[in-house]
Write an enzyme that holds these catalytic residues in place. Structure first.
Site, PDB file in Angstrom:
ATOM      1  N   TYR A  17      -1.308  -1.471  10.350  1.00 34.12           N
ATOM      2  CA  TYR A  17      -1.483  -1.695   8.916  1.00 34.12           C
ATOM      3  C   TYR A  17      -0.238  -1.240   8.150  1.00 34.12           C
ATOM      4  CZ  TYR A  17      -3.603  -1.278   4.247  1.00 34.12           C
ATOM      5  OH  TYR A  17      -3.893  -1.385   2.910  1.00 34.12           O
TER       6      TYR A  17
ATOM      7  N   SER B 279       0.852  -1.182   0.000  1.00 32.87           N
ATOM      8  CA  SER B 279       0.000   0.000   0.000  1.00 32.87           C
ATOM      9  C   SER B 279       0.888   1.233   0.000  1.00 32.87           C
ATOM     10  CB  SER B 279      -0.890   0.010   1.246  1.00 32.87           C
ATOM     11  OG  SER B 279      -1.481   1.277   1.453  1.00 32.87           O
TER      12      SER B 279
END
Length: 256
Positions: free
Chosen positions: A161, A148
């Protein structure tokens, strides 16, 4: 991209975690349309039903859906070993599944950090460990980690995350170096801001959307097909001299 680019996917067996999700479903369908066999790992009954319905409506062959719990690494390994034995091994691994709890760093327990790591990273390690012997034996393999652009920082309240997504980049580099001599390539992609359920964690969606357009060079929202095209390229023979790389799929948000 031309279908000829992806012709090498016909007959390949691909294990894909999070295969029925917001970005996963479109890639799964693209892979099936190319003639690949997809072992779709997902545990969301609603999304799995939607994937199955589209595949059935289009009469797409080659889909196997397994509702495995990625937090249960022992059960995941057993399930994958059974599936690999039935399929004759996996040619491609796409580590895509992830959870993304959001709150201030100090409010996370260590157990919550560990759960994110287990699902987002450790489950991918298990997938690769199960697939690797067959890839080595065949002298071919493609491993793709879905990271990401949050790995670069600049996002608050997503510490577990972000940590997990950076770990996937590090693993892609380490695996690329170690597995290259066996004809196995390993890469990562880093999606930007896509309109999926993940955006619901943002309290101000309108403000978030404005931020996206302020940062992106390309002034449109990304689509699941944008992700599918890059994943299919990296899974194909066309990417045989690319390994250890992280490709941003973000409309020019991060310019590296």
């Amino acid at each position: 991209m031309s279908r000829d680019v992806f012709g090498s996917l016909a007959g390949r067996t691909i294990v894909y975690t999070g295969a029925a999700g917001g970005l996963g479903l479109e890639t799964t369908l693209h892979l099936l349309r190319s003639g690949a066999r997809v072992v779709a790992i997902d545990n969301n009954p609603t999304k799995v039903a939607a994937l199955r319905a589209v595949a059935d409506a289009e009469r797409l062959a080659g889909l196997t859906i397994e509702m495995l719990d990625l937090a249960d690494l022992v059960g995941l390994r057993a399930g994958l070993e059974r599936l690999a034995a039935a399929a004759g091994g996996f040619d491609v691994v796409i580590n895509n599944a992830a959870i993304y709890p959001a709150k201030p760093f100090e409010d996370f327990s260590i157990e919550e950090f560990q759960l994110v790591q287990r699902i987002n990273v450790d489950a991918g390690i298990v997938c690769v460990q199960v697939a690797l012997p067959g890839m080595k034996a065949r002298g071919f393999g493609r491993i793709i980690n879905v990271s990401s652009i949050t790995r670069t920082g600049g996002w608050e309240n997503l510490a577990p995350y972000v940590q997990s997504k950076m770990a996937l980049v590090g693993l892609a580099r380490a695996w690329a170096r170690e597995f290259g001599k066996y004809g196995i390539t390993v890469n990562a992609i880093a999606p930007g801001a896509f309109p999926t359920d993940a955006e619901k964690i943002h309290p101000d969606i309108e403000g978030y959307t404005r931020r996206i357009y302020e940062h992106q060079a390309i002034q449109r929202r990304g689509s699941a097909a944008d992700i599918a095209n890059v994943l299919m390229f990296l899974a194909s023979d066309a990417s045989s001299f690319i390994t250890g790389q992280t490709i941003n799929v973000d409309g020019g948000w991060m310019l590296e």
